[in-house]
Design a protein around this motif. Sequence first.
Motif, PDB file in Angstrom:
ATOM      1  N   LYS A 131      67.739  39.066  78.336  1.00  0.00           N
ATOM      2  CA  LYS A 131      67.695  38.352  79.625  1.00  0.00           C
ATOM      3  C   LYS A 131      69.091  38.074  80.163  1.00  0.00           C
ATOM      4  CE  LYS A 131      63.211  36.399  79.550  1.00  0.00           C
ATOM      5  NZ  LYS A 131      62.231  36.671  80.382  1.00  0.00           N
ATOM      6  N   TYR A 141      72.660  41.791  87.322  1.00  0.00           N
ATOM      7  CA  TYR A 141      72.430  41.369  88.701  1.00  0.00           C
ATOM      8  C   TYR A 141      73.704  40.811  89.324  1.00  0.00           C
ATOM      9  CZ  TYR A 141      67.414  42.027  88.884  1.00  0.00           C
ATOM     10  OH  TYR A 141      66.179  42.584  88.936  1.00  0.00           O
ATOM     11  N   ILE A 142      74.353  39.929  88.561  1.00  0.00           N
ATOM     12  CA  ILE A 142      75.535  39.261  89.113  1.00  0.00           C
ATOM     13  C   ILE A 142      76.663  40.261  89.334  1.00  0.00           C
ATOM     14  CG2 ILE A 142      77.300  37.504  88.628  1.00  0.00           C
ATOM     15  CD1 ILE A 142      75.008  35.950  87.193  1.00  0.00           C
ATOM     16  N   THR A 149      76.325  43.512  89.860  1.00  0.00           N
ATOM     17  CA  THR A 149      75.986  44.371  91.000  1.00  0.00           C
ATOM     18  C   THR A 149      76.231  43.634  92.303  1.00  0.00           C
ATOM     19  OG1 THR A 149      74.268  45.331  89.630  1.00  0.00           O
ATOM     20  CG2 THR A 149      74.188  45.858  91.965  1.00  0.00           C
ATOM     21  N   PHE A 150      75.855  42.353  92.308  1.00  0.00           N
ATOM     22  CA  PHE A 150      76.052  41.539  93.508  1.00  0.00           C
ATOM     23  C   PHE A 150      77.539  41.475  93.879  1.00  0.00           C
ATOM     24  CE2 PHE A 150      76.840  37.379  95.481  1.00  0.00           C
ATOM     25  CZ  PHE A 150      76.019  37.491  96.590  1.00  0.00           C
ATOM     26  N   TRP A 166      78.940  44.767  95.087  1.00  0.00           N
ATOM     27  CA  TRP A 166      78.591  45.143  96.450  1.00  0.00           C
ATOM     28  C   TRP A 166      79.243  44.241  97.490  1.00  0.00           C
ATOM     29  CZ3 TRP A 166      77.636  49.485  98.443  1.00  0.00           C
ATOM     30  CH2 TRP A 166      77.000  50.476  97.694  1.00  0.00           C
ATOM     31  N   SER A 185      67.574  47.221  98.820  1.00  0.00           N
ATOM     32  CA  SER A 185      68.820  47.088  98.053  1.00  0.00           C
ATOM     33  C   SER A 185      70.031  47.170  98.981  1.00  0.00           C
ATOM     34  CB  SER A 185      68.917  48.164  96.974  1.00  0.00           C
ATOM     35  OG  SER A 185      68.676  49.435  97.526  1.00  0.00           O
ATOM     36  N   VAL A 190      71.843  43.104 101.144  1.00  0.00           N
ATOM     37  CA  VAL A 190      73.082  42.348 100.907  1.00  0.00           C
ATOM     38  C   VAL A 190      74.303  43.180 101.322  1.00  0.00           C
ATOM     39  CG1 VAL A 190      74.587  41.395  99.109  1.00  0.00           C
ATOM     40  CG2 VAL A 190      72.176  40.737  99.196  1.00  0.00           C
TER      41      VAL A 190
END
Lengths: 418, 418
Positions: free
Chosen positions: B7, B14-15, B17-18, B21, B183, B186
Amino acid sequence: MELYVHKIKSAENYIKTFIRWVFLASITGFIGGVIGTLFHVSVEHATEFRAENNWIILFLPIGGVVIAVLYKLFKMSDSTGTNQIISSIRSDQKVPFVLAPLIFISTFITHLFGGSAGREGAALQLGGSIGSFVGSFFHLDEKDMHLITLCGMSSVFAALFGTPLTATLFAMEVISIGVIYYSSLVPCLVSSLMAYGVSLYFGVVPVRFYLSYIPDLTLKTIIMTVVLAALCALLSIVFIVSMKKTEHLMESKLKNIYVRGFVGGLIIVIMTVLLKTGDYNGAGMNIIEKAIGGNARPEAFILKIIFTAVTIAAGFKGGEIVPTFFIGATFGCLAGSLLGLNPGFSAAIGLVALFCGVVNAPIASIVLSIELFGVEGLLIFAIACSVSYMLSGYYGLYSSQKIVYSKLKAEFININAK
Amino acid sequence: MELYVHKIKSAENYIKTFIRWVFLASITGFIGGVIGTLFHVSVEHATEFRAENNWIILFLPIGGVVIAVLYKLFKMSDSTGTNQIISSIRSDQKVPFVLAPLIFISTFITHLFGGSAGREGAALQLGGSIGSFVGSFFHLDEKDMHLITLCGMSSVFAALFGTPLTATLFAMEVISIGVIYYSSLVPCLVSSLMAYGVSLYFGVVPVRFYLSYIPDLTLKTIIMTVVLAALCALLSIVFIVSMKKTEHLMESKLKNIYVRGFVGGLIIVIMTVLLKTGDYNGAGMNIIEKAIGGNARPEAFILKIIFTAVTIAAGFKGGEIVPTFFIGATFGCLAGSLLGLNPGFSAAIGLVALFCGVVNAPIASIVLSIELFGVEGLLIFAIACSVSYMLSGYYGLYSSQKIVYSKLKAEFININAK
């Protein structure tokens, strides 16, 4: 010459289809509007009655048993409710009409006795059944049945919340995230507007909030909004996982559905008595309003998660969207103030961002922010929805929802929401 | 234990990739904003210069030849421009960077000498090239190249029109109607906001119109809006077919591209001299504003169609969106008054509905109405967009656009726009 004949035939087909759908969607929207209004008024009365007679909550355990009996009686104990409606849009499975009266009565019972639940599950199920009923009546083919079921869903949603464009886009967007049947745009918008009109005619007041302060789009505001939205994304996962874990726990420990309804009701009663407040019973629109006014108790969002998880796991009905609004607004109010944002505005951000996180529908969420709060904060709400959508992973309130494309890559994944 | 490790890893992904980007999209947005601003200012100056020196239009035929020479020189004569950008999002085809300076200069020439064209074709091509360039620089894989190309497109669109949310949703929606890569939400929003911020910083004034009158949502208003939107749908077909027929005609009669550029320019010059007005040269933002103020000449929309069709068929550059605004607004102003609607408001409806009809992107169109005209008429604009979307058929400005689902049924069709 033949070319022109063909063109005229084609134009005729468009106009016929248009008129046909305006007709079908108007009927669906009218019925959805009337039933939605009736439902709205019933739940309002139940809520008022409970507010004036708070002893009634003692009967919640019995309410739980009654709901279980009703669903057993109509052989719908295994119905997955809103999930069943969502699956029906993608399959030739029909929506059983009996879902409509069942969800109506059991949501009424839930609100009357003070279970913690919303209304939109009921809206989608009532609407889906109505749409499906109208479609069967007019012998629509399978593909048109999908559209009219969407019409029904958006109509009751529009009547209940007074947000016709959100209702339209929500129904279109929520079934399969990443795929939109635009052929449902005219039908859903017509039925939403019709239902909205009917609800206004009967004096239903649309849900609107007044934001006393909207920050300018400065870099600091953007960064803090991103942090708040990321926290809401995390909270959406916590909320969904809590709901599912509670459900599994109660299902495994209390296999008998009557016992489950009774014990679940009892737990809510005990918690309410211990906390000495009715804040967490019912939908809690007053608490949402207070949060958007800038006031919320710090523990409110946690308590609302617990109350809602137990209520729904016990078999009570209504849905999780208004609780989502409650949890998002109270959490936003708290977290936003800690981040240095205006508490009322943060409550609004929290409401919309948490909604987006649990339903995975960013466009409907952005439009929701416009219909609830006006357009001034549009870009900030859009930022919050985008971030919450991306970071909330593949969790979702509706396990029959498909997420068609990855949240992180431009790739086809087509998985069910967790 | 392992579950938690998994997890945490997933959350980390996620973080990462965020943040990745936000970084990539900010760079793209910054470059897009700077170049978009530069482009905007250049076209503005060209337009002002032409307004003060209207003899310059006599050089338009030579401008046509120069553009043809430029495209030949860089071996881009066969480039389909915006269509090439749209296809690149769905394939591993790369966007050649040379498109960017070419479209910049040739759009400048077109506006300076008074061709009738817009700016958004340039915006999408400039942006697509920039995105693709940044992506190559950072060695992105094929799937991420799609996203960053979308980022680039939305950034320059946002810088030029000052409508960041429309820019975001337009790029996301327009490639394949019915399929949305969320996707890209953002990334596109970040780059749009960045570019918008840059353009504001350099003093670019966002496109906004003031509506002095917005009707209430009565049945009469709704019906008249539906009729007006249906007419706009028809007009969108007329416009697109005129464009294509003119293009084919000029291609077959004038096979030599230099001759085509020269003759096309000459036709525009002759028409301008005969009409004794410069209203139909350039983008015509002033005429759009007048129409939304309630004043438009009845023949304006037809003349603008002719001017634009000849301009684009002759090889001039810039795109068809601002002409679409012009045609929609002047037509709406005329048709709306005949239908008993307020002329200025009808011009706004016409602008948005025609836009929706030619690009087949209803959500972006609804958001465009909000960003240009504010939120008060939201539901009426939504009605207009829905109707225009449905009735405009499968015609479209971009022949590489895919329309994935039928406009009349819930079924997969996946055809190219006609």
